[in-house]
Design an enzyme around this catalytic site. Structure first.
Site, PDB file in Angstrom:
ATOM      1  N   TYR A  69       0.848  -1.202   0.000  1.00 15.64           N
ATOM      2  CA  TYR A  69       0.000   0.000   0.000  1.00 15.64           C
ATOM      3  C   TYR A  69       0.875   1.240   0.000  1.00 15.64           C
ATOM      4  O   TYR A  69       1.793   1.361   0.806  1.00 15.64           O
ATOM      5  CB  TYR A  69      -0.908   0.013   1.237  1.00 15.64           C
ATOM      6  N   ASP A  84       9.403   3.196   0.362  1.00 18.70           N
ATOM      7  CA  ASP A  84       8.289   3.884   1.003  1.00 18.70           C
ATOM      8  C   ASP A  84       8.420   3.622   2.509  1.00 18.70           C
ATOM      9  O   ASP A  84       8.057   2.553   2.996  1.00 18.70           O
ATOM     10  CB  ASP A  84       6.962   3.366   0.453  1.00 18.70           C
ATOM     11  N   LYS A 142       3.543   9.837   8.466  1.00 19.23           N
ATOM     12  CA  LYS A 142       3.275   9.347   9.819  1.00 19.23           C
ATOM     13  C   LYS A 142       4.194   9.963  10.893  1.00 19.23           C
ATOM     14  O   LYS A 142       4.011  11.116  11.237  1.00 19.23           O
ATOM     15  CB  LYS A 142       3.252   7.819   9.809  1.00 19.23           C
TER      16      LYS A 142
END
Ligand SMILES: *Cc1c(COP(=O)(O)O)cnc(C)c1O
Length: 448
Positions: free
Chosen positions: A143, A235, A264
């Site tokens: 994702y 990522d 995040k």
């Protein structure tokens, strides 16, 4: 457990928010998600006053938990009170950039944006603009946010959009392959190597499982991409400043990507994303280069201050020792519980992340000697090696319905808040305690 308030709020929400939520996975909790009133250390309290040990931590951003330490709190409030933002640069953007450049060796320059999705979208555009190539290789099940180039299913021969609203012709430029599969990756490069702008992967599939890389896999990706003049794009939206401490997962594995996306943790709990890497590549972003990239809120002073103070606090205190230590305690405790109660299930995670994957098959109960004792490390000598998930597909084939529909609720009833499905990771924060860990392990014993 009373949930009248949450039910009433969800009823109202359904009238004005699609599916009653603002992010799709939140509605995975059935029949409706609980609404949070406020956080308290490593806990949350819901709208009906129920208290839970919170291992979701905002789905990753909250390294320090819900009560920010005083110095962090003070700087955020100061920034917010001076006026939220200006449309012209502030010093704190430079401070946070310098901090990241100092600690993450692959990052010489960085561009801040407002979400992980925005970071991966901009990174893909940059990789394409820099290399003059169109194709992006991603991992099946991986994702990278809600963006057109990566919401793609299927395989390298037959990629297709995984969402309505994405033209099939966009997906043609994306090549999904299984994680940990060197042969599949080699084949894709033999076929399309000269057209591949980048391989984009999480160094650990932390948003799907969690799946640890096999020994040598990331090094293999590094060499193969270099050979073909493609970029290696990690990522690290979840793993950045979460796994491997301030050096991120790339320092944990000792593999240097060309580009890294962050999100995040780097915003200290406020909306954030970032793209870092070699100066020569990052300079291709406008205005120094020709890859357009801009954002009204990018480098937002409150976010930058929250990120900087959080990371500085982590640098000066025992934050990573604490969260990694409790993570290890959870994973080893769970390994013991599973050996007794559910030997086919697999404990996964590293650093301050953990999860139990409900794998359908495993070694026999009497042959667990020598298994990975605090989370799967893909060691061929481990008796679980033939059964533990190595790809996104392996995770998907686990008992994901049992996890979400039965197990999750049994944990909630005992006051333990886990992420809402089998695929999202769970996170330890600086605010969690030994007691939270013990309570959680007891609850697993009951619920499994
Ligand atoms: C969360 C996540 C994203 C998307 O970030 P948002 O801030 O939700 O847009 C991208 N990549 C990974 C690995 C993530 O975990």
């Amino acid at each position: 457990m009373n949930d009248e308030q949450s039910q009433a709020l969800y009823d109202r929400a359904l009238s004005v928010l699609p599916g009653g939520v603002n992010s799709a996975v939140r509605a995975a909790i059935e029949p409706y998600p609980f609404f949070v009133r406020k956080g308290d250390g490593g806990h949350v309290i819901d709208a009906d006053g129920n208290r839970y040990v919170d291992w979701v931590m905002g789905l990753g951003p909250l390294l320090l938990g819900h009560d920010l330490p005083d110095p962090v709190q003070a700087v955020i409030q100061q920034k917010a009170s001076e006026g939220p933002m200006y449309g012209t640069p502030t010093e704190v953007e430079v401070d946070l950039a310098e901090f990241v450049v100092r600690h993450v060796s692959s990052v010489e320059k960085i561009r801040f944006v407002n979400s992980g999705t925005e970071a991966t979208t901009s990174a893909v555009r940059l990789a394409r603009g820099y290399t003059g190539r169109n194709k992006i290789v991603i991992m099946q099940g991986g994702y990278h946010g809600a963006q057109e180039s990566t919401l793609v299913d299927g395989d390298a021969e037959n990629p297709s959009p995984s969402s309505a609203g994405i033209p099939a012709s966009f997906a043609e430029h994306t090549l999904p392959v299984p994680f940990n599969d060197e042969e599949a990756m080699r084949e894709v490069f033999e076929e399309h190597g000269e057209e591949i702008a980048a391989v984009m992967t999480e160094p650990i599939l932390a948003n799907y499982g969690i799946v640890y890389p096999e020994e040598g896999y990331l090094e293999f990706l590094r060499e193969l991409t270099a050979e073909y003049g493609s970029l290696l794009l990690f990522d690290e939206v979840i793993t950045g400043f979460r796994i491997g401490g301030l050096g991120c997962a790339q320092s944990h594995f000792g593999v240097t990507p060309d580009l890294t996306t962050f999100g995040k943790v780097i915003g200290g709990g406020f909306p954030v994303g970032a793209i870092g890497g070699k100066a020569e590549i990052i300079e291709h972003f406008a205005p120094s280069g020709d890859v357009f990239q801009a954002g009204t809120f990018s480098g937002h002073p409150v976010t930058m201050a929250a990120g900087l103070e959080t990371l500085q606090f982590a640098a000066e205190n025992d934050v990573y020792d604490h969260v990694d230590g409790l993570g290890e305690r959870l994973r080893s405790g769970l390994t013991e519980i599973l050996a007794d109660q559910a030997p086919s299930y697999t404990v996964v995670g590293a650093g301050s992340t953990f999860k139990v994957i409900f794998t359908r098959e495993g070694p026999r109960k009497d042959s667990l000697e020598g298994q990975c004792d605090a989370g799967c490390r893909q060691r061929p000598a481990c008796p679980r090696y033939d059964h533990c998930p190595k790809t996104g597909g392996d995770v998907k084939r686990a008992e994901t319905d049992r996890w979400r529909r039965i197990f999750w609720g049994r944990m909630k009833e005992q006051g333990i808040f886990l992420s809402q499905n089998q695929f999202e990771a769970q996170f330890v924060s600086y605010a969690h305690t030994e007691e939270d860990v013990e309570q959680t392990l007891e609850a697993y014993k009951e619920a499994l």
